[in-house]
Design a protein around this motif. Structure first.
Motif, PDB file in Angstrom:
ATOM      1  N   ALA A  46       0.814  -1.217   0.000  1.00 41.28           N
ATOM      2  CA  ALA A  46       0.000   0.000   0.000  1.00 41.28           C
ATOM      3  C   ALA A  46       0.834   1.247   0.000  1.00 41.28           C
ATOM      4  O   ALA A  46       0.337   2.325  -0.279  1.00 41.28           O
ATOM      5  N   THR A  47       2.121   1.140   0.364  1.00 43.28           N
ATOM      6  CA  THR A  47       2.975   2.318   0.356  1.00 43.28           C
ATOM      7  C   THR A  47       3.838   2.400  -0.880  1.00 43.28           C
ATOM      8  O   THR A  47       4.733   3.224  -0.950  1.00 43.28           O
ATOM      9  N   SER A  48       3.618   1.541  -1.827  1.00 41.29           N
ATOM     10  CA  SER A  48       4.431   1.572  -3.034  1.00 41.29           C
ATOM     11  C   SER A  48       3.556   1.560  -4.257  1.00 41.29           C
ATOM     12  O   SER A  48       2.417   1.125  -4.216  1.00 41.29           O
ATOM     13  N   THR A  49       4.072   2.057  -5.366  1.00 43.33           N
ATOM     14  CA  THR A  49       3.344   2.016  -6.616  1.00 43.33           C
ATOM     15  C   THR A  49       3.924   0.935  -7.486  1.00 43.33           C
ATOM     16  O   THR A  49       5.093   0.597  -7.379  1.00 43.33           O
ATOM     17  N   SER A  50       3.114   0.384  -8.360  1.00 42.69           N
ATOM     18  CA  SER A  50       3.602  -0.670  -9.244  1.00 42.69           C
ATOM     19  C   SER A  50       4.477  -0.077 -10.314  1.00 42.69           C
ATOM     20  O   SER A  50       4.183   0.979 -10.828  1.00 42.69           O
ATOM     21  N   TYR A  51       5.618  -0.747 -10.609  1.00 42.69           N
ATOM     22  CA  TYR A  51       6.528  -0.192 -11.597  1.00 42.69           C
ATOM     23  C   TYR A  51       6.431  -0.871 -12.939  1.00 42.69           C
ATOM     24  O   TYR A  51       7.091  -0.467 -13.876  1.00 42.69           O
ATOM     25  N   THR A  52       5.678  -1.942 -13.049  1.00 47.90           N
ATOM     26  CA  THR A  52       5.453  -2.567 -14.340  1.00 47.90           C
ATOM     27  C   THR A  52       4.040  -3.072 -14.389  1.00 47.90           C
ATOM     28  O   THR A  52       3.342  -3.136 -13.375  1.00 47.90           O
ATOM     29  N   ALA A  53       3.588  -3.490 -15.592  1.00 46.75           N
ATOM     30  CA  ALA A  53       2.252  -4.039 -15.724  1.00 46.75           C
ATOM     31  C   ALA A  53       2.118  -5.304 -14.901  1.00 46.75           C
ATOM     32  O   ALA A  53       1.104  -5.551 -14.267  1.00 46.75           O
ATOM     33  N   GLU A  54       3.192  -6.160 -14.912  1.00 43.41           N
ATOM     34  CA  GLU A  54       3.128  -7.389 -14.149  1.00 43.41           C
ATOM     35  C   GLU A  54       3.001  -7.102 -12.668  1.00 43.41           C
ATOM     36  O   GLU A  54       2.240  -7.741 -11.951  1.00 43.41           O
ATOM     37  N   SER A 298      15.099  -6.375 -20.023  1.00 37.82           N
ATOM     38  CA  SER A 298      13.821  -6.158 -20.705  1.00 37.82           C
ATOM     39  C   SER A 298      13.468  -4.676 -20.627  1.00 37.82           C
ATOM     40  O   SER A 298      14.102  -3.899 -19.898  1.00 37.82           O
ATOM     41  N   GLU A 299      12.441  -4.273 -21.362  1.00 37.84           N
ATOM     42  CA  GLU A 299      11.992  -2.879 -21.286  1.00 37.84           C
ATOM     43  C   GLU A 299      11.520  -2.558 -19.871  1.00 37.84           C
ATOM     44  O   GLU A 299      11.722  -1.452 -19.370  1.00 37.84           O
ATOM     45  N   SER A 300      10.886  -3.530 -19.235  1.00 44.76           N
ATOM     46  CA  SER A 300      10.457  -3.349 -17.853  1.00 44.76           C
ATOM     47  C   SER A 300      11.662  -3.143 -16.938  1.00 44.76           C
ATOM     48  O   SER A 300      11.663  -2.262 -16.073  1.00 44.76           O
ATOM     49  N   ASP A 301      12.715  -3.939 -17.110  1.00 40.52           N
ATOM     50  CA  ASP A 301      13.944  -3.783 -16.322  1.00 40.52           C
ATOM     51  C   ASP A 301      14.519  -2.376 -16.496  1.00 40.52           C
ATOM     52  O   ASP A 301      14.914  -1.726 -15.524  1.00 40.52           O
ATOM     53  N   LYS A 302      14.570  -1.923 -17.729  1.00 46.36           N
ATOM     54  CA  LYS A 302      15.151  -0.601 -18.016  1.00 46.36           C
ATOM     55  C   LYS A 302      14.338   0.509 -17.363  1.00 46.36           C
ATOM     56  O   LYS A 302      14.900   1.483 -16.845  1.00 46.36           O
ATOM     57  N   GLU A 303      13.017   0.363 -17.383  1.00 42.83           N
ATOM     58  CA  GLU A 303      12.159   1.379 -16.783  1.00 42.83           C
ATOM     59  C   GLU A 303      12.335   1.400 -15.267  1.00 42.83           C
ATOM     60  O   GLU A 303      12.400   2.465 -14.647  1.00 42.83           O
ATOM     61  N   ARG A 304      12.428   0.226 -14.674  1.00 42.14           N
ATOM     62  CA  ARG A 304      12.642   0.159 -13.231  1.00 42.14           C
ATOM     63  C   ARG A 304      13.995   0.762 -12.848  1.00 42.14           C
ATOM     64  O   ARG A 304      14.109   1.501 -11.864  1.00 42.14           O
ATOM     65  N   LEU A 305      15.035   0.436 -13.611  1.00 46.46           N
ATOM     66  CA  LEU A 305      16.357   1.001 -13.335  1.00 46.46           C
ATOM     67  C   LEU A 305      16.354   2.518 -13.500  1.00 46.46           C
ATOM     68  O   LEU A 305      16.967   3.233 -12.699  1.00 46.46           O
TER      69      LEU A 305
END
Length: 405
Positions: A46-54, A298-305
């Motif tokens: 609840a204190t974090s936002t999701s960083y990818t669709a998964e 992955s694109e998700s990895d790059k966005e998270r980084l």
């Protein structure tokens, strides 16, 4: 949060292929003894936002939870009362749509990094030091703590969060192999917790701590005076352009400062330059996993980084293997060794959130600006935990001795 680093001019990320490459870790190490009750996971999600669709399918973002919890009852009330010319079902639809839009806006704010690197490391740590919140919760050591296997099995919350940091310093010193150094340099010293610890442990030694933050120098000097430590000094200095002569120190210590360095090679080269022949270099730093042709980001990895780079003023991370290649490439070091300390340090991320849950009052009394900033820090701490937990990030340890001519 990383200890303060020293900035020069940012440069684009470059990767140098060399002998240390291996297949990057795809999953977190098996058998990690981290036990998180269902209630804790719910609070942290609840204190974090999701960083990818998964991730969004696994944990409901804070914005959506807030929107549903605070706005759904209002929708019921308004629908029951009705609005002129609009049927109850239409009122409900309008309110739900508004709540979803508001939730999306909040999520967007917390998904957008706010402190990208712009040679601003000193200013950011000046602000953190002046606010006092970081020191209040993290103590004198602005770095992760160390949790033994036994402590992890018992549960990290049973350990004192501040003591974990002192234990980390002891474990890092032990791992370095340094013995009775007469001159010590702490690169990216923060408010000087490690510098003072080493000055007290080796009273015959002269210890220097460098940082880009004038406020950290001031605070570090105050704390040294309070402890009666006359063998430790702090100064503002760029780690990429140090003012010390060649061959000045028996031990060069760098704990969580590499993250902020815009040129990792120059960072290592300067530390090697000021290290005495036969002296010890030891580095602890957050690393991204090694990227290989068989294990690309992955694109998700790059966005998270990207978020992890740009929320806490990091130019970029590299792998521990890349640090190994840089160290070997100096041709001035012997016995280069690498290790992954993710397991004994990962509990620090969530532990740092819980110490704030148990004792929120310093934040409460500081007002809305600090509330918002602290909420962003909680989101980032949880993102860091997840990145280290699933293997996108690793806790890199590097050490070597300087060749004797």
């Amino acid at each position: 949060m990383a200890a303060v680093g020293c900035a020069a001019v940012a440069r684009p990320f470059t990767r140098c292929p060399a002998p240390f490459r291996r297949t990057g870790r795809q999953n977190a190490p098996a058998g990690r003894a981290v036990t998180v009750r269902a209630a804790e996971e719910e609070v942290l999600a609840a204190t974090s936002t999701s960083y990818t669709a998964e991730a969004g399918q696994q944990a409901q973002p804070i914005a959506e939870i807030a929107a549903q919890s605070c706005c759904a009852p209002q929708a019921d009330t308004a629908a029951a009362a009705g609005l002129p010319g609009i049927p109850p079902a239409g009122v409900t639809a309008l309110l739900v749509s508004g709540a979803l839009l508001a939730g999306y806006g909040i999520k967007k704010v917390f998904d957008t990094p706010s402190r990208a690197y712009d040679q601003n490391v000193g200013q950011e740590y000046d602000a953190w030091t002046e606010e006092g919140v970081l020191e209040y919760y993290w103590g004198e050591h602005i770095h992760l703590g160390y949790y033994s296997e036994e402590e992890r099995q018992k549960g990290y919350k049973k350990k004192n969060f501040i003591q974990a940091k002192y234990d980390f310093v002891e474990e890092m010193l032990k791992w370095s192999g340094a013995a009775n150094p007469a001159t010590i340099l702490d690169v990216g010293c923060g408010i000087g917790g490690t510098s003072r610890y080493l000055a007290a442990k080796f009273p015959q030694a002269q210890v220097k701590g460098i940082t880009l933050s004038p406020n950290q120098v001031k605070r570090g000097t105050e704390l040294a005076a309070e402890r009666g430590l006359g063998n430790v000094k702090f100064q503002v200095m760029d780690a990429l352009k140090m003012e010390f002569p060649d061959n000045s120190f028996d031990l060069v210590w760098a704990c969580e400062s590499g993250e902020h360095m815009p040129n990792k090679k120059a960072y290592v080269d300067e530390m090697v330059r000021v290290l005495k022949p036969g002296g010890t270099l030891v580095i602890a730093t957050w690393c991204q996993r090694e990227e290989t042709p068989d294990n690309l980001f992955s694109e998700s990895d790059k966005e998270r980084l990207r978020f992890l780079y740009e929320e806490w003023a990091h130019p970029y991370f590299v792998s521990k293997e890349e640090y190994g290649r840089i160290m070997e490439g100096t041709e001035r070091l012997d016995n280069v060794a690498l290790a992954d300390w993710t397991e004994p340090t990962i509990d620090s991320w969530r532990h740092s959130i819980w110490v704030g849950v148990w004792d929120p009052w310093i934040v409460v009394f500081k007002g809305p600006r600090i509330w918002y900033k602290t909420l962003r820090e909680i989101v980032t701490l949880e993102r860091m935990h997840r990145a280290f937990d699933d293997g996108l990030m690793e806790y890199g340890m590097m050490k070597a001795t300087k060749k004797v001519a």
